[in-house]
Design an enzyme around this catalytic site. Structure first.
Site, PDB file in Angstrom:
ATOM      1  N   ASP A   1      -7.444   1.726   0.918  1.00 13.78           N
ATOM      2  CA  ASP A   1      -7.420   2.135   2.310  1.00 13.78           C
ATOM      3  C   ASP A   1      -9.125   1.930   2.478  1.00 13.78           C
ATOM      4  O   ASP A   1      -9.739   1.477   1.821  1.00 13.78           O
ATOM      5  CB  ASP A   1      -6.891   3.408   2.580  1.00 13.78           C
ATOM      6  CG  ASP A   1      -7.775   4.735   2.084  1.00 13.78           C
ATOM      7  OD1 ASP A   1      -8.472   4.395   1.387  1.00 13.78           O
ATOM      8  OD2 ASP A   1      -7.268   5.779   2.586  1.00 13.78           O
TER       9      ASP A   1
ATOM     10  N   LYS B   1       0.891  -1.350   0.076  1.00 15.76           N
ATOM     11  CA  LYS B   1       0.301   0.149   0.181  1.00 15.76           C
ATOM     12  C   LYS B   1       0.764   1.315   0.017  1.00 15.76           C
ATOM     13  O   LYS B   1       0.783   2.115  -0.895  1.00 15.76           O
ATOM     14  CB  LYS B   1      -1.081   0.082   1.227  1.00 15.76           C
ATOM     15  CG  LYS B   1      -1.626   1.192   1.345  1.00 15.76           C
ATOM     16  CD  LYS B   1      -2.550   1.409   2.540  1.00 15.76           C
ATOM     17  CE  LYS B   1      -3.545   2.398   3.034  1.00 15.76           C
ATOM     18  NZ  LYS B   1      -3.884   2.662   4.398  1.00 15.76           N
TER      19      LYS B   1
END
Length: 225
Positions: free
Chosen positions: A153, A135
């Site tokens: 997210d 991420k």
């Protein structure tokens, strides 16, 4: 947009669904044609550090901490000189600050020892840094316009499901779905549009459907209005 070596396989969609998705992103671009992270940074090193610090923390809290931190240590060399104990007072207001301090200092050491003090701008090398997972690497590469990527997210996950852009059960599945359907010209900006839409309009508990520029394109609107 030229295809990257790891360009995702495009998903086969009906003409109507292609048109709906294209309109979603056309409206996003009409609102903001160059969306950027709300994290404050002045270099790739500051960016990767800020993104790593932002895990389970708000951008507002990270910016408040890094304004003072980066004034004191804006390079791996200065960060390493600061050390964990010197770093902690700057980031103590951020969640998981002890673990993050350990990772930031370890990253600074690796950057100096293995990369000449520079942040490596490729996914494999980035993800090898302490505290930098897929991420974080995606956010950095996408923000710097190096690689189209969509870091998923909680905001992106929620918005993708409400807009029926994905039914994935995990962030990785949602990422794969989005990379396969977002029109290619928008791939470097979709991450930010979806985050900002989730942060300010498509809120978790009380989405602002009455103010949403995508309301007529959203299959979930009837659940909230």
């Amino acid at each position: 947009m030229a295809k990257t070596p790891n360009a995702p396989t495009r998903k086969c969609l009906s003409p109507a669904e292609q048109a709906r998705i294209a309109e979603i992103f056309h409206r996003f671009i009409s609102l903001s044609d160059d969306p950027r992270t709300e994290l404050e940074y002045a270099s790739p090193y500051e960016l990767v550090t800020a993104v790593a610090l932002s895990a389970q923390a708000t951008d507002v809290s990270v910016n408040k901490a890094t304004r003072k931190l980066f004034a004191a240590a804006d390079t791996p060399q200065k960060m390493l000189a600061l050390g964990e104990e010197g770093l902690i007072p700057y980031i103590a207001s951020i969640g998981l600050f002890r673990t993050k301090a350990k990772n930031v200092i370890a990253t600074a050491r690796i950057l100096i020892d293995q990369h000449g003090g520079e942040v490596p701008l490729d996914r494999v090398a980035l993800q090898a840094l302490p505290g930098v997972g897929r991420k974080t690497a995606s956010v950095v590469l996408n923000e710097l316009r190096i690689e189209p990527a969509i870091a998923v997210d909680t905001h992106v996950f929620r918005v993708a499901h409400r807009l029926k852009l994905s039914e994935g059960k995990t962030p990785d599945q949602v990422e794969a779905d989005l990379m396969a359907i977002v029109p290619e010209p928008y791939l470097t900006r979709a991450h930010h549009w979806l985050i900002l839409h989730g942060r300010y309009t498509c809120l978790a508990r009380r989405p602002k459907c009455e103010d949403c520029p995508l309301a007529d394109l959203c299959p979930s609107r009837k659940l909230f209005v």
